[in-house]
Design an enzyme around this catalytic site. Structure first.
Site, PDB file in Angstrom:
ATOM      1  N   GLU A  41      -0.581   4.542  -6.520  1.00  0.00           N
ATOM      2  CA  GLU A  41      -0.730   3.806  -5.160  1.00  0.00           C
ATOM      3  C   GLU A  41       0.244   3.835  -4.598  1.00  0.00           C
ATOM      4  O   GLU A  41       1.373   3.957  -4.765  1.00  0.00           O
ATOM      5  CB  GLU A  41      -1.408   2.486  -5.722  1.00  0.00           C
ATOM      6  CG  GLU A  41      -1.833   1.449  -4.441  1.00  0.00           C
ATOM      7  CD  GLU A  41      -2.637   0.156  -4.601  1.00  0.00           C
ATOM      8  OE1 GLU A  41      -3.055  -0.409  -3.838  1.00  0.00           O
ATOM      9  OE2 GLU A  41      -2.620  -0.356  -5.956  1.00  0.00           O
ATOM     10  N   GLY A  93       0.839   3.491   0.354  1.00  0.00           N
ATOM     11  CA  GLY A  93       0.574   2.788   1.380  1.00  0.00           C
ATOM     12  C   GLY A  93      -0.760   3.067   1.946  1.00  0.00           C
ATOM     13  O   GLY A  93      -1.407   2.169   2.707  1.00  0.00           O
ATOM     14  N   ASP A 115       4.900  19.325   5.040  1.00  0.00           N
ATOM     15  CA  ASP A 115       5.253  18.126   4.415  1.00  0.00           C
ATOM     16  C   ASP A 115       5.878  18.714   2.999  1.00  0.00           C
ATOM     17  O   ASP A 115       5.640  18.010   2.086  1.00  0.00           O
ATOM     18  CB  ASP A 115       4.635  17.183   4.429  1.00  0.00           C
ATOM     19  CG  ASP A 115       5.009  15.707   4.339  1.00  0.00           C
ATOM     20  OD1 ASP A 115       6.320  15.605   4.161  1.00  0.00           O
ATOM     21  OD2 ASP A 115       4.456  15.086   3.786  1.00  0.00           O
TER      22      ASP A 115
END
Length: 427
Positions: free
Chosen positions: A21, A23, A136
């Protein structure tokens, strides 16, 4: 709000267990009903899904992965919206991220590091051919799978990738942080148009960490990190970790990928892969064995500062332009400590006998004034000095004809290098 074990998403994906998990959302292991296939179910938190920018990023990742069909990318099966949850059903991969490996093992053997980089470049080559740029790349987005034929690499998280659109896409315009500052290319930090060479810079950062156990620039505030990637030189891997015996040729390939200007980097992913292939063909390319425990991640500290070359006294005459003595004197003292002849100068006097002039930015019109001074006949190279957190100054200094930008307070090594370079450019 989390998904529950046994919950059915999209009418066909039954949740089995949580895998992780973050943000923005969570990843679950799920079973696709009817086919009995295990999938990774990426689900955005409902409160995040209400933000248009994040929804667009999510949809973009699905479209990118659907177009990019390569064994080194993750296959996408389906995506949609169910009960307020945006979901993306993807190929379930097993293994661990490169970040986890580096945390556990520290610097990797050069042959393994080069192999991981080359397999990543194969994925980038396929993506770039479709006009897809990742934007990224970092260790947490490279997933390593054990395989009888050798270690496989999966490139994850194409959520920030461009797909047939300009680099200044709507996500950026809405103010989102696009990318990870510690691995972003200078042109990406400036918001300039990108091509595949931006991904090569990011991969250069990753390869640097694989070879040394160090990141190119140690952890620091975001603006300082961005300034470092824009202006500060990277310590070559051979110098950052001489104990690991990285070959000169491999170190040179890494440094070429980390060039500030895209034109100085490899032309494309295929070219960089060929350069790494040549490294593997070198005699003695295998890593010299290390004692157990060497190169661990806890050694991940700032690379040692190399002694900056000091100019001979009187070799460079530097002027410092500032309206107040309390602004000029610290720079004059710093320049003198670096071995330069320095003095405060006025805006109206002739600067032709000076090798370099440092202009201290004062107020919002500082950049416009400096650009006017650049046009003076016989003016020496000008360096604009100001706070690193003033992003308009940082990004605007080079665009207005100034030679460089010096963050204040100045770093002695950085100051020496930039003044020396500016002086050479005048000769």
């Amino acid at each position: 709000m989390k998904l529950q074990t046994g919950q059915l998403i999209g009418g066909r994906f039954r949740v089995l267990r949580a895998l992780g998990e973050g943000g923005m959302g969570a990843v679950y292991e799920a079973e696709q009903q009817g086919l009995g296939r295990l999938v990774a179910l990426k689900v955005m938190h409902p409160h995040v899904a209400q933000a248009p920018g994040f929804v667009e990023r999510f949809h973009r990742e699905a479209r990118v992965l659907a177009r990019l069909r390569h064994e080194g990318s993750v296959e996408v099966y389906d995506y949609g919206l169910d009960a307020g949850f945006l979901f993306l059903a993807m190929e379930r991969v097993t293994g661990e991220t490169l970040e986890a490996v580096l945390q556990r093992e520290g610097a990797l053997a050069p042959r393994r590091a080069v192999g991981i980089a080359m397999r990543t470049l194969e994925v980038l080559e396929a993506a770039h051919a479709l006009g897809i740029f990742h934007r990224d790349l970092k260790p947490s987005n490279l997933f390593l799978e054990a395989h009888p034929g050798g270690e496989r690499v999966k490139v994850l998280d194409f959520g920030l990738a461009t797909l047939g659109m300009p680099a200044q896409a709507r996500l950026t315009q809405e103010g989102m942080t696009v990318g990870t500052p510690g691995f972003m290319s200078p042109e990406q930090l400036r918001g300039f148009p990108l091509d595949g060479r931006s991904d090569l810079y990011s991969l250069g950062c990753v390869l640097y960490e694989m070879l040394t156990g160090l990141v190119p620039f140690a952890a620091m505030p975001t603006v300082e990190m961005a300034t470092s990637h824009l202006y500060r030189p990277v310590t070559p891997p051979r110098e950052a970790r001489p104990d690991l015996l990285v070959s000169e040729r491999l170190s040179a390939v890494v440094m070429k990928a980390l060039e500030k200007l895209p034109t100085a980097r490899p032309a494309d992913a295929a070219a960089m892969r060929e350069e790494l292939l040549a490294v593997l063909a070198e005699p003695g390319a295998e890593q010299v064995p290390r004692r157990r425990g060497e190169g661990k991640k806890q050694e991940r500290v700032t690379a040692p500062l190399m002694a900056a070359p000091r100019p001979a006294p009187g070799d460079v005459s530097v002027g410092v332009l500032a309206s107040r003595a309390d602004l000029a004197e610290p720079l004059v003292v710093a320049l003198a400590a670096c071995g330069f002849q320095a003095r405060r100068v006025g805006a109206e006097e002739s600067w032709t006998e000076l090798g370099v002039v440092l202009v201290v930015a004062e107020g919002r019109d500082a950049l416009a004034q400096a650009r006017q001074w650049v046009s003076r006949p016989g003016v020496p190279p000008l360096l604009l000095c100001g706070p690193a957190e003033d992003w308009d100054l940082v990004t605007g200094a080079l665009e207005g004809g100034l030679f460089d930008f010096v963050p204040l307070p100045p770093d002695p090594m950085d100051l020496t290098r930039k003044v020396s370079r500016a002086r050479k450019s005048k000769r």
